[in-house]
Design an enzyme around this catalytic site. Structure first.
Site, PDB file in Angstrom:
ATOM      1  N   GLU A 174       0.820  -1.216   0.000  1.00  0.00           N
ATOM      2  CA  GLU A 174       0.000   0.000   0.000  1.00  0.00           C
ATOM      3  C   GLU A 174       0.851   1.263   0.000  1.00  0.00           C
ATOM      4  OE1 GLU A 174      -0.561  -2.618   1.898  1.00  0.00           O
ATOM      5  OE2 GLU A 174      -2.659  -3.235   1.654  1.00  0.00           O
ATOM      6  N   PHE A 200     -11.013  -7.842  14.269  1.00  0.00           N
ATOM      7  CA  PHE A 200      -9.965  -8.247  13.336  1.00  0.00           C
ATOM      8  C   PHE A 200      -9.738  -7.149  12.291  1.00  0.00           C
ATOM      9  CE2 PHE A 200      -8.774 -10.438   9.322  1.00  0.00           C
ATOM     10  CZ  PHE A 200      -7.493 -10.785   9.721  1.00  0.00           C
ATOM     11  N   LYS A 248     -17.699  -1.333   6.545  1.00  0.00           N
ATOM     12  CA  LYS A 248     -18.120  -2.350   5.583  1.00  0.00           C
ATOM     13  C   LYS A 248     -19.637  -2.364   5.369  1.00  0.00           C
ATOM     14  CE  LYS A 248     -17.188  -7.048   4.225  1.00  0.00           C
ATOM     15  NZ  LYS A 248     -16.205  -8.131   4.310  1.00  0.00           N
TER      16      LYS A 248
END
Ligand SMILES: Cc1ncc(C[n+]2csc(CCOP(=O)(O)OP(=O)(O)O)c2C)c(N)n1
Lengths: 168, 610
Positions: B103, B165, B215
């Site tokens: 990245e 996570f 998300k």
């Protein structure tokens, strides 16, 4: 107030994280912060902050300019100390020794403070005013045992037409 | 939100000013980007759009990017952005995504792309490690005022704050290194947030903006109004103010009163595309120009007004003449400690007029006589139109004499393979191409010797000085310049940091020429140890056994090694015959130094010339 103290008033968006942005700006640029108060305004999308800081001309200017760069800061102004009302709230709880109530009450009345709690062994007093008045009151109370206390830090508003909105 | 669906038929032969008129009328951002980049692709896109559709957040991300005229993205997929990648797949004809190896490479690429094109660079990364890998690149874009829009995914809203996570508070982490950042937890705010992010990244003093999208926002749906004409969300007080007439008049007076004016520019001049105005201004007021590292390429190296770089490794004449001036006109520079050195000496006997688009920069690092708040291009144009022509015959003679001063000479031994001969050979063949660097001595040699011809052709990590910037930045710059051959000057230390991106260059067939100046050392730090630590070379002599030729070949690129000037010329000729990544390792002396050097905090009086 110290001689190089100044007050900055801000209108900021009223959402999460804004306070962090402002305090982190102060921390990372080594700006001094004496106190900071914040509360929502008549427009629920905006909060108003009063920051008391201290430093020289350079710091004053940089603080205002750097705050102005934050997207969430809608308005920022260095307040003219002669044209504002400044108030702070303090609550002090002192230990009440036998026979001292009358004496304490005298001071409370003289300072136009209010008793907000009374127990057999303690008294809690609320006082609102200019920070200097609070200091004087606190100074007087120091001859008693202060159990605990809290101060909000000053908050300020311009007098008359001196408003955060219509100043350039 | 006010919605306008606009279809504009733009005849191919129509002059741009008329489009600009239309833009002003519509106040339309997306059109503006496209106009600025000289493409009309967005018009076609807009026409296809229909009002109000139910879409997922992931789709909205892609649609809004398209509305902003984005056609290139750098990034790396992962679980928290998998839905965005799914939408990317569907739009792969319109949006080209470059997958880097790391990245960090992606964000440097977005930055390099932005610097070359002047358009925002977009990078996407997943939550947790993907997001934290962006941090150096975001800081880099922040310190060099580069418009980067970083999009990260995060865990679903209900898992936030539970150390889930791959959960990190990336907006918290990047708060001090972004112009602004967001975490989007409500799909209804998504489109406006992205529009606002682009406005903020590109307006005023550009900079990075990060949007963290949970998300559930990506997978949720909402009614989306494809405006084709994103409203500009800049709060009124953040918009650049009009130029102040009174201040302009004061500036004119200040300049007229000067006998020995000097123009000193930083990256702001490049960002503002103000080169033409700058040269006209220099002509007008009869003043020489010195540039900071970030300002390089703003004026042609060979231009008679240009004295060279100012600062720690600046050219003797450029710094010396600055110290003899009576008025310093600073444009788009923050007076970094690396360019100023000793403040008191820098200010002595000199008035300073500072021009900057960021009012907080005026007077931040140096006390100035007068500040002018505004865009460099606009301010210089305004000054030009007001300034009667100045002539300073005596001053011009001093300046001309300085150019011939022996201490102004940067020549290195022409018989050996030196940084100068390397820069020279590359420059002779590729003077107009984009050049990127890593960080260290090779970066300074590039800034001293490379004869830049055109603005936006020098891509370097100025403010952050981030080793490892080069590979990603060169990839982004190469893509931004239409896959024209792009040069990267690097060295063994920096190259090892992000050399993995050679693979990205190979996968995408990018004509990248990596010139690696191998001095077997962390040269810049070693130079400090030579000069200031009595030669105690603590951990700067790297006993790397890397075979760069084989390494290049292992990546699927071509590799060459040169020890002499003749060999290097031959390697270059061979390299220029292929349209693919090539690495040339140049073996140079470990003791080669960057000179002149003004020690940190020093002045021209402390300059080390030999
Ligand atoms: C990420 C990072 N780590 C450390 C440094 C400190 N540093 C500045 S220059 C330099 C040496 C660079 O060595 P190399 O890339 O081989 O270039 P050279 O100076 O030899 O040309 C180092 C370690 C830095 N700028 N960036």
């Amino acid at each position: 107030m110290q001689s190089n103290q100044f007050i900055v008033s801000l209108l900021v968006s009223n959402h999460a994280g804004v306070l962090t942005r402002i305090s982190s700006l102060f921390a990372r640029r080594s700006f001094n912060i004496e106190s900071l108060t914040v509360g929502v305004t008549q427009d629920p999308s905006l909060s108003r902050m009063t920051i008391v800081s201290w430093g020289d001309e350079y710091l004053r200017e940089q603080i205002v300019k750097q705050l102005h760069k934050l997207v969430d800061v809608k308005k920022v102004q260095l307040m003219d100390q002669d044209r504002i009302v400044v108030r702070e709230l303090m609550i002090v709880k002192i230990k009440l020794e036998d026979g001292k109530l009358a004496e304490v009450m005298q001071a409370v009345n003289a300072y136009r403070a209010n008793v907000v709690d009374l127990s057999p062994s303690s008294i809690a007093v609320e006082i609102t005013g200019e920070p200097t008045k609070l200091n004087a009151f606190l100074n007087f109370l120091s001859k008693y045992e202060i159990i605990e206390m809290c101060r909000t830090g000053p908050t300020a508003l311009g007098r008359g037409s001196y408003c955060l909105e219509n100043e350039p | 939100m006010q919605v306008m669906v606009i279809s504009l038929q733009i005849p191919a032969d129509r002059e741009y000013p008329s489009i600009q008129e239309a833009l002003q009328w519509n106040h339309c951002r997306a059109f503006f980007y496209m106009w600025a980049s000289g493409s009309a692709g967005v018009f076609a896109h807009t026409e296809k759009m229909e009002a109000k559709m139910v879409m997922t957040g992931a789709r909205i991300v892609i649609e809004t990017l398209l509305e902003h005229g984005v056609d290139t993205i750098f990034g790396y997929p992962g679980g928290s952005v998998i839905h965005i990648y799914d939408e990317l797949y569907k739009k792969r004809g319109e949006l080209r995504h470059y997958t880097t190896c790391h990245e960090q490479g992606a964000v440097h690429a977005a930055d390099g792309y932005a610097r070359v094109t002047g358009k925002p660079g977009v990078v996407i990364a997943t939550s947790g490690p993907g997001a934290t890998n962006l941090v150096t690149g975001i800081a880099n874009a922040y310190l060099d005022s580069s418009p980067v829009v970083a999009i990260t995914g995060n865990v679903p809203t209900h898992l936030l704050g539970r150390d889930s996570f791959q959960e990190v508070d990336i907006s918290g982490i990047t708060m001090p290194i972004t112009k602004h950042n967001y975490i989007v937890k409500d799909i209804r705010a998504l489109a406006d947030t992205i529009h606002e992010a682009f406005s903020i990244a590109c307006s005023g003093r550009p900079g990075p903006v990060l949007i963290d999208i949970t998300k559930d926002v990506q997978t949720g749906t909402t009614e989306y109004e494809p405006s084709g004409c994103p409203t500009i969300h800049l709060p009124a007080q953040k918009k650049p103010a009009d130029l102040d007439e009174k201040e302009l008049d004061e500036a004119v007076q200040l300049i007229q009163a000067a006998e020995r004016p000097y123009i000193y520019c930083g990256g702001g001049v490049v960002i503002s595309n103000a080169s033409e105005e700058l040269l006209a201004f220099a002509e007008n007021i009869d003043a020489p120009i010195g540039l900071s590292l970030m300002g390089l390429s703003a004026v042609p190296y060979v231009h008679p007004r240009f004295l060279g770089m100012v600062g720690m490794h600046g050219r003797y004449g450029a710094t010396k003449i600055l110290h003899e001036s009576d008025l310093l006109i600073a444009v788009g520079t923050r007076f970094s400690d690396r360019s100023v050195g000793n403040k008191a000496e820098f200010l002595r006997n000199r008035k300073i007029l500072q021009i900057d688009i960021d009012p907080a920069e005026i007077g931040k690092n140096l006390e100035v006589t007068l500040g002018l708040h505004g865009d460099a291009k606009a301010v210089l144009a305004a000054l030009n139109s007001r300034m009667p022509r100045q002539r300073h015959a005596a001053w011009s003679r001093v300046v001309e004499d300085m150019k011939a001063h022996p201490d102004n000479n940067l020549e290195m031994d022409p018989a050996r393979l030196t940084p100068q001969s390397i820069m020279d050979a590359v420059c002779r063949r590729m003077g107009e191409h984009v050049v990127a660097t890593d960080v260290g001595q090779h970066q300074m040699w590039t800034s001293q010797y490379y004869r830049f011809k055109k603005p936006r052709t020098f891509i370097t990590s100025g403010g952050l000085g981030a080793m490892g910037f080069g590979m990603g930045a060169a990839i982004g710059a190469c893509i931004g310049s239409g896959k024209k051959r792009t040069v990267l000057f690097t060295s063994d230390g920096s190259f090892h940091m992000n050399m993995n991106e050679m693979a990205t260059a190979v996968s995408n067939g990018l004509p990248l020429l990596v010139v690696l100046l191998n001095n077997h050392a962390l040269g810049m730090v070693r130079q400090w140890q030579t000069l200031f630590f009595d030669g105690r070379y603590s951990h700067t002599m790297l006993d790397r056994r890397t075979d760069y030729v084989k390494l290049a070949e292992a990546f699927g690129a071509q590799g060459y090694r040169a020890e002499t000037n003749e060999e290097f010329e031959q390697c270059l000729d061979a390299a220029l015959r292929v349209q693919a990544p090539v690495l040339i390792e140049c073996l140079i002396d470990s003791d080669e130094r960057v000179l002149p050097m003004i020690p940190p905090g020093g002045s021209i009086n402390d300059i080390i010339l030999k």
